[in-house]
Scaffold this motif. Sequence first.
Motif, PDB file in Angstrom:
ATOM      1  N   ASN A 279       0.807  -1.225   0.000  1.00  0.00           N
ATOM      2  CA  ASN A 279       0.000   0.000   0.000  1.00  0.00           C
ATOM      3  C   ASN A 279       0.837   1.271   0.000  1.00  0.00           C
ATOM      4  OD1 ASN A 279       1.011   0.130   2.600  1.00  0.00           O
ATOM      5  ND2 ASN A 279      -0.960  -0.130   3.629  1.00  0.00           N
ATOM      6  N   GLY A 280       2.174   1.099  -0.046  1.00  0.00           N
ATOM      7  CA  GLY A 280       3.052   2.259  -0.078  1.00  0.00           C
ATOM      8  C   GLY A 280       3.314   2.893   1.272  1.00  0.00           C
ATOM      9  N   VAL A 281       2.759   2.320   2.348  1.00  0.00           N
ATOM     10  CA  VAL A 281       2.859   2.930   3.680  1.00  0.00           C
ATOM     11  C   VAL A 281       3.386   1.949   4.719  1.00  0.00           C
ATOM     12  CG1 VAL A 281       1.566   3.973   5.584  1.00  0.00           C
ATOM     13  CG2 VAL A 281       1.004   4.568   3.212  1.00  0.00           C
ATOM     14  N   THR A 282       2.755   0.778   4.799  1.00  0.00           N
ATOM     15  CA  THR A 282       3.013  -0.139   5.909  1.00  0.00           C
ATOM     16  C   THR A 282       4.394  -0.781   5.810  1.00  0.00           C
ATOM     17  OG1 THR A 282       0.656  -0.647   5.973  1.00  0.00           O
ATOM     18  CG2 THR A 282       2.116  -2.118   7.190  1.00  0.00           C
ATOM     19  N   ASN A 283       5.063  -0.851   6.963  1.00  0.00           N
ATOM     20  CA  ASN A 283       6.355  -1.525   7.091  1.00  0.00           C
ATOM     21  C   ASN A 283       6.156  -2.829   7.849  1.00  0.00           C
ATOM     22  OD1 ASN A 283       8.659  -1.832   9.444  1.00  0.00           O
ATOM     23  ND2 ASN A 283       9.544  -1.526   7.423  1.00  0.00           N
ATOM     24  N   PHE A 284       6.825  -3.894   7.389  1.00  0.00           N
ATOM     25  CA  PHE A 284       6.738  -5.196   8.034  1.00  0.00           C
ATOM     26  C   PHE A 284       8.132  -5.622   8.513  1.00  0.00           C
ATOM     27  CE2 PHE A 284       3.073  -4.952   5.299  1.00  0.00           C
ATOM     28  CZ  PHE A 284       2.058  -5.554   6.034  1.00  0.00           C
ATOM     29  N   HIS A 285       8.204  -6.005   9.772  1.00  0.00           N
ATOM     30  CA  HIS A 285       9.471  -6.371  10.416  1.00  0.00           C
ATOM     31  C   HIS A 285       9.512  -7.892  10.589  1.00  0.00           C
ATOM     32  CE1 HIS A 285      12.799  -5.770  13.437  1.00  0.00           C
ATOM     33  NE2 HIS A 285      12.365  -6.957  13.804  1.00  0.00           N
ATOM     34  N   PHE A 286      10.647  -8.498  10.204  1.00  0.00           N
ATOM     35  CA  PHE A 286      10.814  -9.945  10.309  1.00  0.00           C
ATOM     36  C   PHE A 286      12.144 -10.274  10.976  1.00  0.00           C
ATOM     37  CE2 PHE A 286       8.334  -9.055   6.508  1.00  0.00           C
ATOM     38  CZ  PHE A 286       7.231  -9.886   6.658  1.00  0.00           C
ATOM     39  N   GLU A 287      12.138 -11.247  11.875  1.00  0.00           N
ATOM     40  CA  GLU A 287      13.370 -11.773  12.456  1.00  0.00           C
ATOM     41  C   GLU A 287      13.732 -13.030  11.678  1.00  0.00           C
ATOM     42  OE1 GLU A 287      15.132 -13.352  16.745  1.00  0.00           O
ATOM     43  OE2 GLU A 287      13.361 -12.058  16.700  1.00  0.00           O
ATOM     44  N   ILE A 288      14.888 -13.028  11.027  1.00  0.00           N
ATOM     45  CA  ILE A 288      15.233 -14.124  10.123  1.00  0.00           C
ATOM     46  C   ILE A 288      16.615 -14.686  10.415  1.00  0.00           C
ATOM     47  CG2 ILE A 288      13.845 -13.038   8.292  1.00  0.00           C
ATOM     48  CD1 ILE A 288      16.605 -12.506   6.868  1.00  0.00           C
ATOM     49  N   SER A 289      16.877 -15.832   9.815  1.00  0.00           N
ATOM     50  CA  SER A 289      18.230 -16.375   9.738  1.00  0.00           C
ATOM     51  C   SER A 289      18.703 -16.132   8.306  1.00  0.00           C
ATOM     52  CB  SER A 289      18.220 -17.880  10.068  1.00  0.00           C
ATOM     53  OG  SER A 289      19.515 -18.420   9.978  1.00  0.00           O
ATOM     54  N   ALA A 290      19.601 -15.176   8.127  1.00  0.00           N
ATOM     55  CA  ALA A 290      19.948 -14.724   6.778  1.00  0.00           C
ATOM     56  C   ALA A 290      20.722 -15.759   5.984  1.00  0.00           C
ATOM     57  CB  ALA A 290      20.748 -13.423   6.854  1.00  0.00           C
ATOM     58  N   ASP A 291      21.544 -16.553   6.666  1.00  0.00           N
ATOM     59  CA  ASP A 291      22.410 -17.460   5.911  1.00  0.00           C
ATOM     60  C   ASP A 291      21.671 -18.654   5.320  1.00  0.00           C
ATOM     61  OD1 ASP A 291      22.088 -18.262   8.545  1.00  0.00           O
ATOM     62  OD2 ASP A 291      23.914 -19.444   8.559  1.00  0.00           O
ATOM     63  N   ILE A 292      20.356 -18.790   5.589  1.00  0.00           N
ATOM     64  CA  ILE A 292      19.595 -19.859   4.938  1.00  0.00           C
ATOM     65  C   ILE A 292      18.702 -19.307   3.817  1.00  0.00           C
ATOM     66  CG2 ILE A 292      19.625 -21.289   7.007  1.00  0.00           C
ATOM     67  CD1 ILE A 292      16.668 -20.541   7.446  1.00  0.00           C
ATOM     68  N   GLY A 302      14.866  -7.916  -3.079  1.00  0.00           N
ATOM     69  CA  GLY A 302      15.459  -6.809  -3.836  1.00  0.00           C
ATOM     70  C   GLY A 302      14.462  -6.044  -4.673  1.00  0.00           C
ATOM     71  N   ARG A 303      13.281  -6.617  -4.921  1.00  0.00           N
ATOM     72  CA  ARG A 303      12.265  -5.950  -5.730  1.00  0.00           C
ATOM     73  C   ARG A 303      11.306  -5.097  -4.900  1.00  0.00           C
ATOM     74  NH1 ARG A 303      11.498 -11.291  -8.041  1.00  0.00           N
ATOM     75  NH2 ARG A 303       9.450 -11.364  -7.005  1.00  0.00           N
ATOM     76  N   LEU A 304      11.345  -5.243  -3.592  1.00  0.00           N
ATOM     77  CA  LEU A 304      10.344  -4.601  -2.751  1.00  0.00           C
ATOM     78  C   LEU A 304      10.545  -3.091  -2.657  1.00  0.00           C
ATOM     79  CD1 LEU A 304      10.204  -7.177   0.189  1.00  0.00           C
ATOM     80  CD2 LEU A 304       8.783  -7.087  -1.866  1.00  0.00           C
ATOM     81  N   ARG A 305       9.448  -2.398  -2.409  1.00  0.00           N
ATOM     82  CA  ARG A 305       9.512  -0.955  -2.189  1.00  0.00           C
ATOM     83  C   ARG A 305      10.468  -0.641  -1.038  1.00  0.00           C
ATOM     84  NH1 ARG A 305       7.009   1.670   1.903  1.00  0.00           N
ATOM     85  NH2 ARG A 305       5.504  -0.021   2.203  1.00  0.00           N
ATOM     86  N   PRO A 306      11.321   0.352  -1.181  1.00  0.00           N
ATOM     87  CA  PRO A 306      12.164   0.750  -0.044  1.00  0.00           C
ATOM     88  C   PRO A 306      11.313   1.081   1.177  1.00  0.00           C
ATOM     89  CG  PRO A 306      12.922   1.816  -2.046  1.00  0.00           C
ATOM     90  CD  PRO A 306      11.625   1.142  -2.385  1.00  0.00           C
ATOM     91  N   GLY A 307      11.605   0.403   2.262  1.00  0.00           N
ATOM     92  CA  GLY A 307      10.858   0.636   3.489  1.00  0.00           C
ATOM     93  C   GLY A 307       9.713  -0.324   3.718  1.00  0.00           C
ATOM     94  N   LEU A 308       9.373  -1.169   2.746  1.00  0.00           N
ATOM     95  CA  LEU A 308       8.284  -2.131   2.935  1.00  0.00           C
ATOM     96  C   LEU A 308       8.660  -3.180   3.970  1.00  0.00           C
ATOM     97  CD1 LEU A 308       5.596  -3.511   2.238  1.00  0.00           C
ATOM     98  CD2 LEU A 308       6.738  -4.598   0.286  1.00  0.00           C
ATOM     99  N   VAL A 309       9.923  -3.625   3.934  1.00  0.00           N
ATOM    100  CA  VAL A 309      10.373  -4.717   4.798  1.00  0.00           C
ATOM    101  C   VAL A 309      11.642  -4.316   5.537  1.00  0.00           C
ATOM    102  CG1 VAL A 309      11.495  -6.987   4.707  1.00  0.00           C
ATOM    103  CG2 VAL A 309       9.326  -6.637   3.541  1.00  0.00           C
ATOM    104  N   GLN A 310      11.744  -4.719   6.789  1.00  0.00           N
ATOM    105  CA  GLN A 310      13.015  -4.627   7.509  1.00  0.00           C
ATOM    106  C   GLN A 310      13.312  -5.975   8.142  1.00  0.00           C
ATOM    107  OE1 GLN A 310      11.913  -1.272  10.065  1.00  0.00           O
ATOM    108  NE2 GLN A 310      12.107  -2.593  11.853  1.00  0.00           N
ATOM    109  N   LEU A 311      14.593  -6.307   8.182  1.00  0.00           N
ATOM    110  CA  LEU A 311      15.027  -7.624   8.637  1.00  0.00           C
ATOM    111  C   LEU A 311      15.901  -7.500   9.879  1.00  0.00           C
ATOM    112  CD1 LEU A 311      16.061  -9.156   5.183  1.00  0.00           C
ATOM    113  CD2 LEU A 311      13.830  -9.315   6.315  1.00  0.00           C
ATOM    114  N   GLU A 312      15.614  -8.312  10.874  1.00  0.00           N
ATOM    115  CA  GLU A 312      16.468  -8.413  12.060  1.00  0.00           C
ATOM    116  C   GLU A 312      17.191  -9.749  11.986  1.00  0.00           C
ATOM    117  OE1 GLU A 312      16.254  -8.369  16.948  1.00  0.00           O
ATOM    118  OE2 GLU A 312      14.535  -7.703  15.757  1.00  0.00           O
ATOM    119  N   ILE A 313      18.513  -9.701  12.020  1.00  0.00           N
ATOM    120  CA  ILE A 313      19.338 -10.887  11.811  1.00  0.00           C
ATOM    121  C   ILE A 313      20.225 -11.097  13.034  1.00  0.00           C
ATOM    122  CG2 ILE A 313      21.096 -11.935  10.338  1.00  0.00           C
ATOM    123  CD1 ILE A 313      20.052 -10.010   8.092  1.00  0.00           C
ATOM    124  N   GLY A 314      20.026 -12.195  13.724  1.00  0.00           N
ATOM    125  CA  GLY A 314      20.826 -12.479  14.905  1.00  0.00           C
ATOM    126  C   GLY A 314      22.119 -13.187  14.536  1.00  0.00           C
TER     127      GLY A 314
END
Length: 628
Positions: A279-292, A302-314
């Motif tokens: 919708n051009g507004v909402t941001n979604f936050h995900f905690e992921i394991s990046a190396d998988i 890489g195709r997503l709107r800037p700011g649509l998704v943020q990733l937390e990587i432990g």
Amino acid sequence: MKFLLVAVNAKYIHSNPAIYSLRAYAGAKLQQYVELAEYTINQPMEEILADIYERKPDVAGFSCYIWNWRLIQELLTELAKLLPETDIWLGGPEVSWDAENILQKYLQVTGIMVGEGEATFKELLETYVRCGGAGEECGEAAEKQRPGGIQGLSARAEAGYWNVEAQWKKIPGLYLRSGATPPRAQVKLDDIPFLYQDLSLFENRIIYYESSRGCPFLCSYCLSSLEKQLRFRDINVIKKELQFFLDNRVKQVKFIDRTFNCNYEHAMAIWSYLEEHDNGVTNFHFEISADILREDEIELLGRLRPGLVQLEIGVQSTNPGTLKAIRRVTEPEKLEKIVASIGRGGNVHQHLDLIAGLPYENYESFGRSFDRVYRMRPEQLQLGFLKVLKGSEMWERAEEYGIVYRAQPPYEVLYTRWLSFEDVLKLKRIEEMVEIYYNSGQFTHTLPFLEKAFSNPFVMYEKMAEFYGENGYFKASPARSYRYQVLFAFALKYDEKREAVYREFLTYDMYLREKVKSRPVFAVDLSGYRESIRDFYQEEERTRRYLPDYAGYDGKQLSKMTHLEPFFWPVWDREQVAELYESTGTENTRNDRERKAEFVLFDYRRRNPLNSEAETCHVVCRQTENEV
């Protein structure tokens, strides 16, 4: 009959999905007996106590976590004095693994809901409604026979007027004074109703969403490793609920799944849906394991709107011995490549975590882990300290590892066999420097240049912490705008010959963030350039060559809404930092007026959605003879 569910959150912007989930699962018929109350740990205990007292609950249930347990313990003691007839129940991860000791310590607590609470709470609530003053079955008759001096619903039961205790023993997932009832079977996530029918309750607050429970990994410091069964909410239900958030243009939705991408099909289905319905507004936050992450997942991100998704990587550590000891399955080399690949898209905020105080990680080893993760250039680098959680493998093996931690929540490490308390204090100060100067996003151009003056980034922040301590800044923290000046003084202490370049880097970073009212003291003198700046805005009023979105504003207004700054060094070019550092090391750069100025226009209406930096462009200005 009123059952009050109490949540004490870390901040106002947080909400507590647990109490909403308990109420929702209870069903429409029982919800009339449930009331919710949310507070924060920043409120005075007396204020929370007074509010609970005024609500006059028959039963109060507290959602207990490491961040609120100390405050809840205070409330338990005082609440029993004010509402002696109110039963008190506890639930949550902070009490599930030490229920027997807690009941022995707090005699005013009736019982504890252990583990997942939805089904357990529903059955407990049904018992209270049936025999606890709701006018059904034995409740009405029992009220008439209540003897004087007997306090609390459970006390009345013990007096023989209600045989509630016997009914409680039939409910799985409880810990009573008589002992534990059988373990509770895990609920199906599809049986839990959607929590957010009324978004007005969550205005200006983060929305938390759960699409799965459990974790396939066995990290020894994490309680999620104890939940072996991995369960997912039906993807069609998830899509419908995500669309609700999108339709209502919710600002942020934070997935609380422990490792969101542990199931490839599940993650791809959700990310693909968000791409298609953004919708051009909402941001979604995900905690992921990046190396998988797989190649097509990275491509999709890489195709997503800037700011649509943020990733937390432990990441936690890059020390092989440490990773093995904590059962952390991480390939640092692969992680570096994937983080870099995502970063090149410039559209996904990446938040990487490190934990200090883990087994086999000393001060020097942590510094190496820090440098390796820092060079991945995440948008945020979180330095955390080991918390020895009750029930975790780390809790059971703390003595074996020589880990000494605080007796009170959040049970944070004090020292280990490998890391002294003095080292912990140094890392605490370094953590604050990282928060102020890196994670703030205010110094994105200055810091990469300044790092060149030190052997590695960790040493830079170590020296920065020493500088703060020497100047008393830890006791009296500088205001946000003054931090630029502090960093300028620090840079000159270690790299004085590049003074003019640091002036420009800091000026550039400051104006990227905001149109400051007072010109910074380290910025160059504009006296010889005011005529060129005035001419530019007058010309822009006529042509709108650079500011087409500002129709209707005259030149004077344009100059107040944007900013034009002359620069003598290419401080905007992140790719040329190393080359610029080398080229400015042969002589003192203070004589910058020998270089021709290039003008940069800062447009504050157009900002990078990832970091909120103003959009910039180079402009052509007429320069007078004394400016060249």
